[in-house]
Design an enzyme around this catalytic site. Structure first.
Site, PDB file in Angstrom:
ATOM      1  N   ASP A  60      -7.782  -9.178  13.721  1.00 33.38           N
ATOM      2  CA  ASP A  60      -6.345  -9.162  13.390  1.00 33.38           C
ATOM      3  C   ASP A  60      -5.584  -8.076  14.143  1.00 33.38           C
ATOM      4  OD1 ASP A  60      -7.426  -7.170  11.712  1.00 33.38           O
ATOM      5  OD2 ASP A  60      -6.439  -7.889   9.876  1.00 33.38           O
ATOM      6  N   GLY A 146     -15.040  -5.222  -1.113  1.00 30.74           N
ATOM      7  CA  GLY A 146     -14.428  -5.595   0.161  1.00 30.74           C
ATOM      8  C   GLY A 146     -13.714  -6.929   0.085  1.00 30.74           C
ATOM      9  N   SER A 150      -6.986  -3.861  -2.417  1.00 26.58           N
ATOM     10  CA  SER A 150      -5.786  -3.118  -2.005  1.00 26.58           C
ATOM     11  C   SER A 150      -4.624  -4.065  -1.745  1.00 26.58           C
ATOM     12  CB  SER A 150      -6.042  -2.330  -0.723  1.00 26.58           C
ATOM     13  OG  SER A 150      -7.197  -1.591  -0.848  1.00 26.58           O
ATOM     14  N   ASP A 194      -5.402  -9.303   5.220  1.00 25.29           N
ATOM     15  CA  ASP A 194      -5.585  -9.307   3.769  1.00 25.29           C
ATOM     16  C   ASP A 194      -4.260  -9.565   3.048  1.00 25.29           C
ATOM     17  OD1 ASP A 194      -8.052  -8.557   4.644  1.00 25.29           O
ATOM     18  OD2 ASP A 194      -7.935  -6.492   3.917  1.00 25.29           O
TER      19      ASP A 194
HETATM   20  C1  GLA Z   1     -10.147  -5.046   6.486  1.00 23.57           C
HETATM   21  C2  GLA Z   1      -8.707  -4.928   6.997  1.00 23.57           C
HETATM   22  C3  GLA Z   1      -8.264  -6.214   7.700  1.00 23.57           C
HETATM   23  C4  GLA Z   1      -9.276  -6.657   8.756  1.00 23.57           C
HETATM   24  C5  GLA Z   1     -10.691  -6.651   8.173  1.00 23.57           C
HETATM   25  C6  GLA Z   1     -11.737  -6.936   9.213  1.00 23.57           C
HETATM   26  O1  GLA Z   1     -10.227  -5.996   5.476  1.00 23.57           O
HETATM   27  O2  GLA Z   1      -7.841  -4.653   5.924  1.00 23.57           O
HETATM   28  O3  GLA Z   1      -6.991  -6.029   8.264  1.00 23.57           O
HETATM   29  O4  GLA Z   1      -9.178  -5.871   9.903  1.00 23.57           O
HETATM   30  O5  GLA Z   1     -11.015  -5.412   7.561  1.00 23.57           O
HETATM   31  O6  GLA Z   1     -11.616  -8.239   9.692  1.00 23.57           O
END
Ligand code: GLA
Length: 408
Positions: A60, A146, A150, A194
């Site tokens: 991204d 993960g 957030s 995200d």
């Molecule tokens: C985290 C970041 C995203 C992206 C992922 C990896 O979730 O918040 O923006 O970079 O890692 O794909």
């Protein structure tokens, strides 16, 4: 990150159950807030989902492609709007209450309320009117998984700060504003994936985003015989933000070097495999490996969408495993635990593909599985993983769900 949460796949957690029960969450708010008790008719409940990413990791912020899915786990806030410019929120899980003044937001404090304050700050920066509220927050996103707690908190907060409604912004601007909160206030240099997923989630669909043009498309995941299963490694994500930022600078270093000879290159999105190969002698080997992951991962996202649309599950599976191997060997964001989860899954008939999902360094894998094989996957992971790692995993199915919205 922010909210202590429950655990799908382990014993039921009453606070997590509140995230799925707007009436009960509203009742909890009336217990902790006099304003809500006095004006029960003004209580609203908003919800924003977490996400898994099917493929396209760390692409991204390289202006590439991602394919996330908003899931049926997320953050709910019951709130009563107030006209005193004060925000106060209580965590259902612990009873902790934190707050701030909308007219004096101040600097971040190093606590979960930073995500709410940062969202208020970013909305104000965009000129969007915000309102005070008293709220209670419940989350059923497993902690440290993960799965984007957030972004879910930022999106849910943006609705709470707008009186319980979606702010008067188009959804992409809303996602960008939430990302701005995290980059500019909380101080995490994340990309857009995200927040985009939490804003645009669509039941039964994955979401393809071109992180350069911001064009996006919902991809139906219509096959009732397919399941998405998350396996939580039980290992907290270690060194995540420093290692994340280090990966970003390595990608930028690759771009700086390649741009010396190929002037059109501004992000790794612009780099073809041939251009990268030509630059190999000039690149530090680690920087080369990082760039190699991104260049091929972008191509894998587009190939995965084509495979999905052609119902070509075999190709989809190959792409999942290739993506994981690339994150392990080239981008350096896997862990022995995540590798073990992928290896165990790969040995279960009916598992189509498995890979780590999200930033890496711990957290979850995502598995594309024939529905009939879900119990066998769960059994294999519960049987083999603890012996290999000394950790307790969690295995839970997730469903593609709608994005941030008012639910009561
Ligand atoms: C985290 C970041 C995203 C992206 C992922 C990896 O979730 O918040 O923006 O970079 O890692 O794909």
């Amino acid at each position: 990150m922010p909210a202590p949460a429950s655990s799908p796949g382990s014993s039921p957690d009453p606070a997590a159950a509140l995230a799925r029960d707007p009436n009960a969450l509203g009742a909890r708010l009336r217990e902790v807030s006099q304003e809500a008790a006095a004006r029960p008719g003004d209580v609203r409940v908003v919800h924003a989902p977490g996400r898994v990413n099917l493929i396209g990791e760390h692409t991204d912020y390289n202006e590439g492609f991602v394919l996330p899915v908003a899931i049926d786990l997320g953050i709910a806030i019951a709130l009563v709007p107030t006209d005193d410019r004060r925000v106060e929120m209580t965590l259902a899980a612990t009873g902790e209450t934190l707050g701030f003044d909308l007219d004096a937001i101040g600097a971040k404090r190093g606590a979960w309320i930073d995500y709410v304050a940062g969202t208020a700050w970013a909305l104000a920066e965009r000129g969007v009117e915000t309102h005070g509220f008293r709220g209670v927050l419940a989350s059923d996103l497993p902690q440290g998984s993960g799965l984007s707690s957030s972004a879910a908190l930022e999106l849910a907060s943006s609705l709470a700060l707008s009186g319980g409604e979606v702010p008067a912004l188009d959804r992409m601007t809303l996602a960008l504003t939430a990302q701005r909160a995290e980059n500019g206030y909380v101080g995490v240099n994340c990309g857009l994936m995200d927040q985009f997923a939490s804003a645009f989630g669509k039941a039964g669909h994955a979401l393809l985003l071109d992180c350069r043009s911001l064009d996006h498309r919902a991809i139906p995941m219509a096959d009732p015989d397919l399941a998405l299963v998350a396996c939580h490694s039980g290992s907290p994500r270690k060194l995540e933000s420093s290692a994340y930022n280090e990966r970003r600078s390595q990608c930028e270093a690759a771009v700086a070097e390649i741009a010396r000879t190929d002037q059109g290159v501004t992000f790794l999105r612009d780099v073809t495999p041939e251009m990268l190969e030509a630059a190999r002698p000039r690149l530090d080997p680690v920087v080369f490996a990082r760039a190699e992951h991104i260049v091929h991962e972008n191509a894998r996202v587009l190939a995965a969408v084509a495979a999905f649309e052609a119902d070509d599950l075999e190709t989809m599976g190959r792409l999942f495993y290739a993506s994981h191997a690339s994150m392990r060997d080239l981008f350096g964001i896997s862990s022995p635990e995540l590798d073990a989860l992928v290896e165990i899954a790969a040995g279960v008939p009916g598992v189509i593909g498995a890979r780590l999902t999200g930033a890496g360094f711990g957290g979850c894998t995502i598995n594309l599985v024939r529905r009939a094989a879900v119990p066998a996957l769960r059994e294999a992971v519960m049987r083999d993983y603890p012996g290999r790692t000394g950790l307790t995993p969690r295995v839970f199915e997730v469903a593609a769900s709608d994005g941030a919205r008012r639910i009561a």
